[in-house]
Design an enzyme around this catalytic site. Structure first.
Site, PDB file in Angstrom:
ATOM      1  N   VAL A  31       0.851  -1.198   0.000  1.00 44.42           N
ATOM      2  CA  VAL A  31       0.000   0.000   0.000  1.00 44.42           C
ATOM      3  C   VAL A  31       0.885   1.246   0.000  1.00 44.42           C
ATOM      4  O   VAL A  31       0.652   2.190  -0.765  1.00 44.42           O
ATOM      5  CB  VAL A  31      -0.955   0.005   1.211  1.00 44.42           C
ATOM      6  CG1 VAL A  31      -1.732   1.309   1.294  1.00 44.42           C
ATOM      7  CG2 VAL A  31      -1.894  -1.196   1.153  1.00 44.42           C
ATOM      8  N   HIS A  32       1.930   1.225   0.821  1.00 40.25           N
ATOM      9  CA  HIS A  32       2.869   2.350   0.877  1.00 40.25           C
ATOM     10  C   HIS A  32       3.571   2.528  -0.469  1.00 40.25           C
ATOM     11  O   HIS A  32       3.706   3.657  -0.966  1.00 40.25           O
ATOM     12  CB  HIS A  32       3.896   2.125   1.986  1.00 40.25           C
ATOM     13  CG  HIS A  32       4.944   3.172   2.068  1.00 40.25           C
ATOM     14  ND1 HIS A  32       4.681   4.492   2.370  1.00 40.25           N
ATOM     15  CD2 HIS A  32       6.287   3.095   1.867  1.00 40.25           C
ATOM     16  CE1 HIS A  32       5.808   5.189   2.357  1.00 40.25           C
ATOM     17  NE2 HIS A  32       6.793   4.364   2.054  1.00 40.25           N
ATOM     18  N   ALA A  33       4.027   1.442  -1.072  1.00 42.09           N
ATOM     19  CA  ALA A  33       4.725   1.514  -2.353  1.00 42.09           C
ATOM     20  C   ALA A  33       3.827   2.111  -3.433  1.00 42.09           C
ATOM     21  O   ALA A  33       4.257   2.955  -4.226  1.00 42.09           O
ATOM     22  CB  ALA A  33       5.211   0.131  -2.766  1.00 42.09           C
TER      23      ALA A  33
ATOM     24  N   GLN B 291       3.457   5.789  -2.887  1.00 47.17           N
ATOM     25  CA  GLN B 291       4.657   6.497  -3.346  1.00 47.17           C
ATOM     26  C   GLN B 291       4.666   6.627  -4.865  1.00 47.17           C
ATOM     27  O   GLN B 291       5.080   7.652  -5.412  1.00 47.17           O
ATOM     28  CB  GLN B 291       5.922   5.784  -2.861  1.00 47.17           C
ATOM     29  CG  GLN B 291       6.109   5.813  -1.359  1.00 47.17           C
ATOM     30  CD  GLN B 291       6.159   7.223  -0.818  1.00 47.17           C
ATOM     31  OE1 GLN B 291       7.021   8.005  -1.209  1.00 47.17           O
ATOM     32  NE2 GLN B 291       5.244   7.562   0.067  1.00 47.17           N
TER      33      GLN B 291
END
Length: 111
Positions: A75-77, A80
């Site tokens: 989710v973070h990737a 980003q």
């Protein structure tokens, strides 16, 4: 580290470099160094593409019917990636604006 986590770290690294490149391109354009801004944009786009290719690996796994877990790092990737993509659009618009301002200031464009 699991394969999905490795892919996510690769995505984060590449798109982070891309986002920094887009920001540097804006700074160079603000200084009037449009050649350097163009180089920053080119390098940033290449980094973004590498991050996108890593993401595409996960999409292909899912398309082949392999279950892809969605850990928080994925989710973070993806967040980003979206951020870097937004910075690309902003950088392109700001660079064009700075070029137009410079042209107006130097009389290249008619007023």
């Amino acid at each position: 580290m699991e394969q999905i986590e490795q892919i996510c770290v690769e995505m984060i690294a590449h798109v982070g470099v891309a986002r920094s490149g887009y920001i540097e391109a804006i700074r160079k354009a603000k200084e009037g160094d449009f050649a350097a801004a163009e180089e920053c944009m080119k390098s940033a786009k290449e980094e973004y593409l590498q991050g996108h290719e890593a993401h595409y690996e996960l999409i292909q796994k899912e398309a082949r019917g392999e279950h892809v877990e969605v850990p928080l790092i994925l989710v973070h990737a993806e967040d980003q990636m979206m951020s870097a993509e937004a910075f690309q659009v902003i950088a392109e618009e700001l660079i064009a604006s700075y070029q137009r301002i410079q042209q107006l200031e130097t009389g290249v464009l008619g007023k």
